[in-house]
Scaffold this motif. Structure first.
Motif, PDB file in Angstrom:
ATOM      1  N   PRO A 185      40.885  39.703  43.967  1.00 23.65           N
ATOM      2  CA  PRO A 185      39.991  40.088  42.859  1.00 23.65           C
ATOM      3  C   PRO A 185      38.563  40.370  43.315  1.00 23.65           C
ATOM      4  O   PRO A 185      37.883  41.220  42.728  1.00 23.65           O
ATOM      5  CB  PRO A 185      40.037  38.873  41.923  1.00 23.65           C
ATOM      6  N   CYS A 186      38.114  39.661  44.351  1.00 26.14           N
ATOM      7  CA  CYS A 186      36.739  39.857  44.826  1.00 26.14           C
ATOM      8  C   CYS A 186      36.549  41.240  45.432  1.00 26.14           C
ATOM      9  O   CYS A 186      35.565  41.930  45.150  1.00 26.14           O
ATOM     10  CB  CYS A 186      36.388  38.791  45.853  1.00 26.14           C
ATOM     11  N   ALA A 188      38.353  43.815  44.868  1.00 25.25           N
ATOM     12  CA  ALA A 188      38.747  44.886  43.949  1.00 25.25           C
ATOM     13  C   ALA A 188      37.747  45.128  42.830  1.00 25.25           C
ATOM     14  O   ALA A 188      37.876  46.107  42.093  1.00 25.25           O
ATOM     15  CB  ALA A 188      40.109  44.561  43.331  1.00 25.25           C
ATOM     16  N   THR A 189      36.762  44.250  42.676  1.00 28.85           N
ATOM     17  CA  THR A 189      35.852  44.325  41.535  1.00 28.85           C
ATOM     18  C   THR A 189      34.537  44.977  41.931  1.00 28.85           C
ATOM     19  O   THR A 189      33.788  44.451  42.742  1.00 28.85           O
ATOM     20  CB  THR A 189      35.576  42.922  40.961  1.00 28.85           C
ATOM     21  N   LYS A 190      34.265  46.131  41.361  1.00 32.41           N
ATOM     22  CA  LYS A 190      32.999  46.822  41.586  1.00 32.41           C
ATOM     23  C   LYS A 190      32.049  46.490  40.443  1.00 32.41           C
ATOM     24  O   LYS A 190      32.489  46.301  39.310  1.00 32.41           O
ATOM     25  CB  LYS A 190      33.245  48.339  41.663  1.00 32.41           C
ATOM     26  N   PHE A 192      30.623  44.515  42.686  1.00 29.60           N
ATOM     27  CA  PHE A 192      30.503  43.374  43.585  1.00 29.60           C
ATOM     28  C   PHE A 192      31.036  43.718  44.971  1.00 29.60           C
ATOM     29  O   PHE A 192      31.928  44.553  45.118  1.00 29.60           O
ATOM     30  CB  PHE A 192      31.267  42.172  43.021  1.00 29.60           C
ATOM     31  N   PRO A 245      30.019  39.083  34.001  1.00 28.64           N
ATOM     32  CA  PRO A 245      31.010  39.767  34.849  1.00 28.64           C
ATOM     33  C   PRO A 245      31.491  38.898  36.009  1.00 28.64           C
ATOM     34  O   PRO A 245      32.666  38.955  36.389  1.00 28.64           O
ATOM     35  CB  PRO A 245      30.251  41.004  35.352  1.00 28.64           C
ATOM     36  N   VAL A 249      35.518  37.350  36.926  1.00 26.49           N
ATOM     37  CA  VAL A 249      36.243  37.375  38.203  1.00 26.49           C
ATOM     38  C   VAL A 249      36.626  35.957  38.617  1.00 26.49           C
ATOM     39  O   VAL A 249      37.764  35.710  39.060  1.00 26.49           O
ATOM     40  CB  VAL A 249      35.405  38.046  39.302  1.00 26.49           C
ATOM     41  N   LYS A 252      39.590  34.708  36.703  1.00 23.27           N
ATOM     42  CA  LYS A 252      40.830  35.321  37.208  1.00 23.27           C
ATOM     43  C   LYS A 252      41.288  34.615  38.487  1.00 23.27           C
ATOM     44  O   LYS A 252      42.481  34.338  38.666  1.00 23.27           O
ATOM     45  CB  LYS A 252      40.589  36.801  37.482  1.00 23.27           C
TER      46      LYS A 252
END
Length: 268
Positions: A185-186, A188-190, A192, A245, A249, A252
């Protein structure tokens, strides 16, 4: 004040919070210089950031400040990052490499030993007890060590720190499934950004408790404070809108760890 606060839950996930405390005895505060009394190296509002993200999670939280003694350092005083700038078991400098004690007031070896017994040992006794309790219930336990730090500290690292710095001591402290559940998740998350086993590979807590062969998995998460504070400077205000936000994350991640541990896939 008790050196540790524990909230017991029924999840296989345990949150360690060694650096969010701000308590220091008055006699110690008077020996710190102005820079030290600012307590700027606190993991500001880290408990608030994680609060409510995983129902039933266990938390083990140090109430004392890291300038009293650092609960994430080897009690024997050994360095975790040979050749790199870091701070010690009882720090004499801050993260910028500047003195935090009034000249001549630094802690002695006897005082460090006393602080280890009064603060460091009770914190880890509580954490070890929760690891054993959770493992007895689920067959496995995941220690997720919660940290945060200013985004830019030239004394410790070059450039801008990623929002997510994940540490597993190069894969030694947890199964790959645990690392993947956190890292995926880290990355994949923009907008970030993230790094796995970069400047921060996991402190003493992660390395000490992480014994995946015996069913105890440990992983460290170092967060850049720009992702949840109004500013990375005093008064270090928590900013709910900025944090939202990031909390999504983190929720999740924790839910994925909980599901993974309950699935039986990590049972030794």
């Amino acid at each position: 004040m008790m050196p540790v606060a524990v909230t017991k839950g029924d999840s296989p996930v345990i949150l360690g919070l060694p650096h969010g405390g701000t308590f220091a005895p008055d006699a110690l505060l008077t020996r710190l210089n102005d820079r030290g009394r600012a307590l700027s190296d606190t993991d500001w509002h880290i408990a608030q950031l994680y609060q409510g993200l995983l129902p039933g999670v266990t938390t083990v939280e140090a109430t004392f400040h890291r300038y009293v003694i650092d609960a994430n350092r080897d009690p024997a005083g050994a360095s975790l990052y040979l050749g790199a700038n870091t701070t010690s078991l009882c720090p004499t400098t801050d993260f910028d490499g500047l003195d935090i004690w009034t000249a001549g007031q630094e802690p002695s070896a006897d005082e460090i030993a006393a602080r280890e017994a009064q603060y460091h040992a009770p914190y880890h006794a509580a954490l070890a007890a929760e690891v054993e309790r959770v493992k007895a219930r689920h067959g496995v336990a995941i220690v997720y060590d919660c940290h945060s730090i200013r985004s830019t500290i030239p004394f410790l690292f070059a450039g801008l720190l990623p929002v997510f710095s994940i540490g597993t001591n190069d894969g030694q402290t947890c199964a790959s499934q645990v690392s993947d559940a956190v890292a995926t998740p880290c990355f994949a998350t923009k907008p970030f950004d993230a790094v796995l086993n970069g400047r921060f590979k996991g402190g003493w807590t992660t390395r000490h408790y992480g014994q995946p062969g015996s069913g105890v998995h440990a992983i460290q998460m170092e967060l850049a404070q720009r992702a949840y504070l109004a500013a990375e400077a005093a008064p270090w205000n928590y900013a709910p809108q900025i944090a939202a936000p990031l909390r999504a994350v983190l929720a999740k991640i924790l839910q994925s760890l909980d599901t993974l541990a309950r699935s039986g896939a990590l049972t030794p």
